[in-house]
Design an enzyme around this catalytic site. Structure first.
Site, PDB file in Angstrom:
ATOM      1  N   LEU A  41       0.884  -1.161   0.000  1.00  0.00           N
ATOM      2  CA  LEU A  41       0.000   0.000   0.000  1.00  0.00           C
ATOM      3  C   LEU A  41       0.924   1.214   0.000  1.00  0.00           C
ATOM      4  CD1 LEU A  41      -2.714  -0.788   2.726  1.00  0.00           C
ATOM      5  CD2 LEU A  41      -3.114  -0.431   0.282  1.00  0.00           C
ATOM      6  N   ASP A  42       0.638   2.203  -0.824  1.00  0.00           N
ATOM      7  CA  ASP A  42       1.454   3.408  -0.844  1.00  0.00           C
ATOM      8  C   ASP A  42       1.421   4.084   0.520  1.00  0.00           C
ATOM      9  OD1 ASP A  42       2.188   3.215  -3.582  1.00  0.00           O
ATOM     10  OD2 ASP A  42       0.197   3.936  -4.131  1.00  0.00           O
ATOM     11  N   ALA A  43       2.402   4.919   0.779  1.00  0.00           N
ATOM     12  CA  ALA A  43       2.485   5.609   2.074  1.00  0.00           C
ATOM     13  C   ALA A  43       1.237   6.429   2.352  1.00  0.00           C
ATOM     14  CB  ALA A  43       3.723   6.498   2.120  1.00  0.00           C
ATOM     15  N   SER A  45      -1.784   5.680   1.521  1.00  0.00           N
ATOM     16  CA  SER A  45      -2.955   4.803   1.615  1.00  0.00           C
ATOM     17  C   SER A  45      -2.931   4.092   2.963  1.00  0.00           C
ATOM     18  CB  SER A  45      -2.952   3.778   0.481  1.00  0.00           C
ATOM     19  OG  SER A  45      -3.011   4.429  -0.777  1.00  0.00           O
ATOM     20  N   ARG A 141      -0.682   2.582  -7.891  1.00  0.00           N
ATOM     21  CA  ARG A 141      -1.602   3.702  -7.697  1.00  0.00           C
ATOM     22  C   ARG A 141      -2.850   3.605  -8.572  1.00  0.00           C
ATOM     23  NH1 ARG A 141       0.565   7.101  -4.195  1.00  0.00           N
ATOM     24  NH2 ARG A 141      -0.660   8.926  -4.726  1.00  0.00           N
TER      25      ARG A 141
END
Length: 195
Positions: A41-43, A45, A141
């Site tokens: 998960l992106d930072a 998110s 993303r």
């Protein structure tokens, strides 16, 4: 061998080593040694991140052929009309890739989520709305690019389910090991290791 669910907070990288950014890493959550994230998960998110020390689980979870669905709650700018939701479901051309069919629906009433720190961008003249998107793939993303492509930029993104396993009430920053039944919810019947 273990399979762990972590409620990853906002501003945390899905890795154990710093990358030079101000973001925190998984190293500060007291996770067992030897585990690694299954996917990411992106930072910016939040939500369900699985970790394991079992070889091969990453491929089993992330291979689009396996069809492991992932569900996200997404707070977006403005209220999407039926046509925007239909476009999310049928597929969009994003960076030369057509997204696979998905499910998308409005969350009405909106989910009862604790406030994010830092808070999301608020604009008095622009309403927001929570939608759910269920995907069988996970390009970089992708959810953010999909909502932007239909004119509804993402304000907040929370992964709430993988397979049929729900994040539930696990607080942000906390983790726990999954039971055999919960492993089946993630991977299906054949996923339980014989201990």
């Amino acid at each position: 061998m273990s399979l762990i669910a972590l409620h990853k907070p906002y501003g945390v990288l899905s890795q154990f080593t710093p990358d030079g950014s101000p973001n925190r890493t998984l190293a500060e959550f007291g996770l067992p040694s030897g585990v690694y994230p299954l996917g990411r998960l992106d930072a910016d998110s939040e939500g369900l991140l699985l970790l394991s020390d079992e070889p091969g689980l990453n491929h089993r979870l992330l291979d689009p052929e396996a069809g492991h669905r992932r569900t996200y709650w997404v707070q977006v700018e403005r209220v999407p009309e039926a046509g925007a939701l239909r476009a999310l479901e049928t597929g969009l051309l994003i960076q030369g890739h057509r997204t696979l069919p998905a499910r998308a629906w409005r969350l009405d009433p909106p989910p009862d989520m604790p406030a994010r720190q830092p808070p999301i961008r608020f604009r008095k003249s622009v309403p927001d709305c929570w939608i759910a998107i269920e995907l069988g793939e996970g390009k970089n993303r992708q959810v953010r690019r999909m909502t932007a492509a239909v004119g509804h930029p993402t304000l907040r993104l929370v992964r709430v389910r993988i397979g049929t396993f729900d994040l539930g009430a696990l607080p942000a920053g906390r983790w726990r090991e999954l039971t055999s039944d919960e492993r089946r919810q993630v991977f299906g019947q054949g996923a339980v290791s014989r201990r």
